[in-house]
Design a protein around this motif. Sequence first.
Motif, short mmCIF file in Angstrom:
data_model
loop_
_atom_site.label_atom_id
_atom_site.label_comp_id
_atom_site.label_asym_id
_atom_site.label_seq_id
_atom_site.Cartn_x
_atom_site.Cartn_y
_atom_site.Cartn_z
N THR A 182 0.85 -1.18 0.00
CA THR A 182 0.00 0.00 0.00
C THR A 182 0.89 1.24 0.00
OG1 THR A 182 -1.64 -1.20 1.28
CG2 THR A 182 -1.87 1.18 1.20
N PRO A 183 0.55 2.24 -0.79
CA PRO A 183 1.48 3.35 -0.98
C PRO A 183 1.59 4.30 0.20
CG PRO A 183 -0.56 3.73 -2.18
CD PRO A 183 -0.64 2.34 -1.65
N VAL A 184 2.64 5.09 0.16
CA VAL A 184 2.83 6.22 1.06
C VAL A 184 2.36 7.47 0.32
CG1 VAL A 184 4.49 7.60 2.36
CG2 VAL A 184 4.82 5.12 2.13
N TYR A 185 1.46 8.21 0.94
CA TYR A 185 1.01 9.47 0.36
C TYR A 185 1.97 10.56 0.84
CZ TYR A 185 -2.07 13.26 -1.12
OH TYR A 185 -2.60 14.38 -1.75
N VAL A 186 2.56 11.28 -0.10
CA VAL A 186 3.54 12.31 0.23
C VAL A 186 2.96 13.67 -0.12
CG1 VAL A 186 5.83 13.25 -0.25
CG2 VAL A 186 5.50 10.77 -0.15
N GLU A 187 2.83 14.51 0.90
CA GLU A 187 2.27 15.86 0.74
C GLU A 187 3.37 16.87 0.99
OE1 GLU A 187 -0.93 18.90 0.56
OE2 GLU A 187 -0.83 16.81 -0.08
N ALA A 188 3.78 17.58 -0.04
CA ALA A 188 4.86 18.57 0.09
C ALA A 188 4.30 19.89 0.59
CB ALA A 188 5.54 18.77 -1.26
N VAL A 226 4.73 5.50 -4.08
CA VAL A 226 4.37 6.84 -3.60
C VAL A 226 3.18 7.38 -4.37
CG1 VAL A 226 5.17 9.25 -3.53
CG2 VAL A 226 6.67 7.41 -2.73
N VAL A 227 2.28 8.02 -3.65
CA VAL A 227 1.18 8.77 -4.25
C VAL A 227 1.38 10.23 -3.89
CG1 VAL A 227 -1.31 9.14 -4.28
CG2 VAL A 227 -0.41 6.83 -4.12
N VAL A 228 1.20 11.13 -4.85
CA VAL A 228 1.39 12.56 -4.62
C VAL A 228 0.08 13.29 -4.95
CG1 VAL A 228 3.86 12.49 -5.05
CG2 VAL A 228 2.29 12.93 -6.94
N PRO A 229 -0.08 14.52 -4.48
CA PRO A 229 -1.33 15.25 -4.70
C PRO A 229 -1.64 15.46 -6.18
CG PRO A 229 0.00 16.32 -3.02
CD PRO A 229 0.86 15.26 -3.62
N GLN A 230 -2.94 15.42 -6.48
CA GLN A 230 -3.42 15.66 -7.84
C GLN A 230 -4.10 17.02 -7.99
OE1 GLN A 230 -2.76 13.25 -10.27
NE2 GLN A 230 -1.60 12.39 -8.55
N ARG A 231 -4.55 17.59 -6.89
CA ARG A 231 -5.47 18.72 -6.97
C ARG A 231 -4.84 19.97 -7.59
NH1 ARG A 231 -3.74 17.91 -1.82
NH2 ARG A 231 -3.12 19.68 -0.50
N PHE A 232 -3.54 20.16 -7.42
CA PHE A 232 -2.93 21.40 -7.90
C PHE A 232 -2.73 21.43 -9.40
CE2 PHE A 232 -1.28 20.90 -3.48
CZ PHE A 232 -2.01 21.94 -2.93
N VAL A 249 -5.46 9.49 0.62
CA VAL A 249 -4.87 9.54 1.96
C VAL A 249 -5.55 8.54 2.89
CG1 VAL A 249 -4.74 10.98 4.03
CG2 VAL A 249 -3.93 11.87 1.87
N CYS A 250 -6.88 8.47 2.81
CA CYS A 250 -7.62 7.61 3.74
C CYS A 250 -7.46 6.13 3.43
CB CYS A 250 -9.09 8.01 3.74
SG CYS A 250 -9.39 9.63 4.46
N SER A 251 -6.86 5.79 2.29
CA SER A 251 -6.62 4.39 1.97
C SER A 251 -5.12 4.08 1.85
CB SER A 251 -7.33 4.02 0.67
OG SER A 251 -6.92 4.85 -0.40
N ALA A 252 -4.28 5.03 2.23
CA ALA A 252 -2.83 4.83 2.18
C ALA A 252 -2.35 4.08 3.42
CB ALA A 252 -2.12 6.17 2.07
N ALA A 253 -1.12 3.58 3.34
CA ALA A 253 -0.51 2.97 4.53
C ALA A 253 -0.02 4.05 5.48
CB ALA A 253 0.65 2.07 4.11
N ARG A 254 0.53 5.13 4.90
CA ARG A 254 1.12 6.20 5.70
C ARG A 254 0.93 7.53 4.98
NH1 ARG A 254 6.14 3.94 8.77
NH2 ARG A 254 6.00 1.69 8.43
N LEU A 255 0.97 8.58 5.78
CA LEU A 255 1.00 9.94 5.26
C LEU A 255 2.29 10.59 5.72
CD1 LEU A 255 -0.14 12.61 4.08
CD2 LEU A 255 -1.35 12.93 6.26
N LEU A 256 3.10 11.03 4.75
CA LEU A 256 4.31 11.80 5.04
C LEU A 256 4.03 13.23 4.60
CD1 LEU A 256 7.27 12.19 5.82
CD2 LEU A 256 7.90 11.31 3.56
N ALA A 257 3.90 14.14 5.57
CA ALA A 257 3.45 15.50 5.29
C ALA A 257 4.51 16.50 5.70
CB ALA A 257 2.15 15.79 6.04
N ASP A 258 4.92 17.34 4.76
CA ASP A 258 5.83 18.43 5.06
C ASP A 258 5.01 19.57 5.65
OD1 ASP A 258 7.65 20.51 5.13
OD2 ASP A 258 8.56 20.01 3.21
#
Length: 317
Positions: A190-196, A218-224, A240-249
């Motif tokens: 399951t991926p890690v969601y990375v939010e910069a 890794v999954v990264v944001p799409q909205r921008f 994010v709600c289905s990821a294994a982890r959230l790595l947020a800057d």
Amino acid sequence: MSVYVAHRLFAAHDRALAADLADRLATKVGLNRVFLPFCDTDEEDLVAEVKGRRLFELDRERLGRLDAMVAILHGPSLDDGVCMEIGYAAASGIPVILLTTDFQTYSLTESGPRLEFPDPLLQAVATRIVRVATLETPTLPSAPPHSRFLDFQARNTAQTSTALDATVDALLALPDRAPRLPSSPAAIGTPVYVEASPYTTWGRDHLSKTCVDAGHTVVVPQRFAAPDPVAGALADLTAVCSAARLLADVSGPETPPGTALLIGAAAASGIRIAAFQPRPTFTHAHGREPNWRNLMIQYAADAHLDNSDAILSWLAA
């Protein structure tokens, strides 16, 4: 109906505005059915070994048994604690009303779709947005005449009163609670969601590369970059709600609003959260331990990371 009033805590006028809204709500739904942070957690008199953590626990406990949330948001720099609470409520299926008297709207490109808030995630999760963006009309000259400053103050006060009344009406007209956002136990791979953070120069690639080099998807944001930013924001929230982890800057003067919202959604969904912040700025309040970020962000995160080695250790744990 149990209602949580989310608002910026750190200035008297913000607390006063929230108290005015809470009082108007209480006349409609009952005094004991409205929760106003700071007021109802009694921060100034609270005694706890780690006061900030205890405040977080009290607020999160109330977030877990709500019928509705009303959040007050103004300007391009949105309070990160409020945004975290919005994400927590949205992921839990709790309807959220957002109130603003901001006269600006926002877009991600010069000609892109107009948004009520600088990050489309806020618009995506809102059940209803109450936006009263114009001052009331000037009053007729009075006798004795007021100064122009008092007249301007009165126009702002009337605008605020209109917005608060409209918010109460919107709350009473809310639909039934939405279903909780889907989430499931993380499986292998399951991926890690990375939010910069938009405030940093290293951006998405720095954090993503560390995760990829460690063998993670890794999954990264799409909205921008999405043609429809709101649809992209909803996709980010689901991811994010289905990821294994959230790595947020969380770097910046405050945690970026969308990042804070995703942290709240992940916390409500049981997702592991790491906050990356290589250069923290500590805040201090009377009787409270130093906080490296808004306490709703600080204590929602499982780990506070400041370099690549720390990221690798967290990923391996």
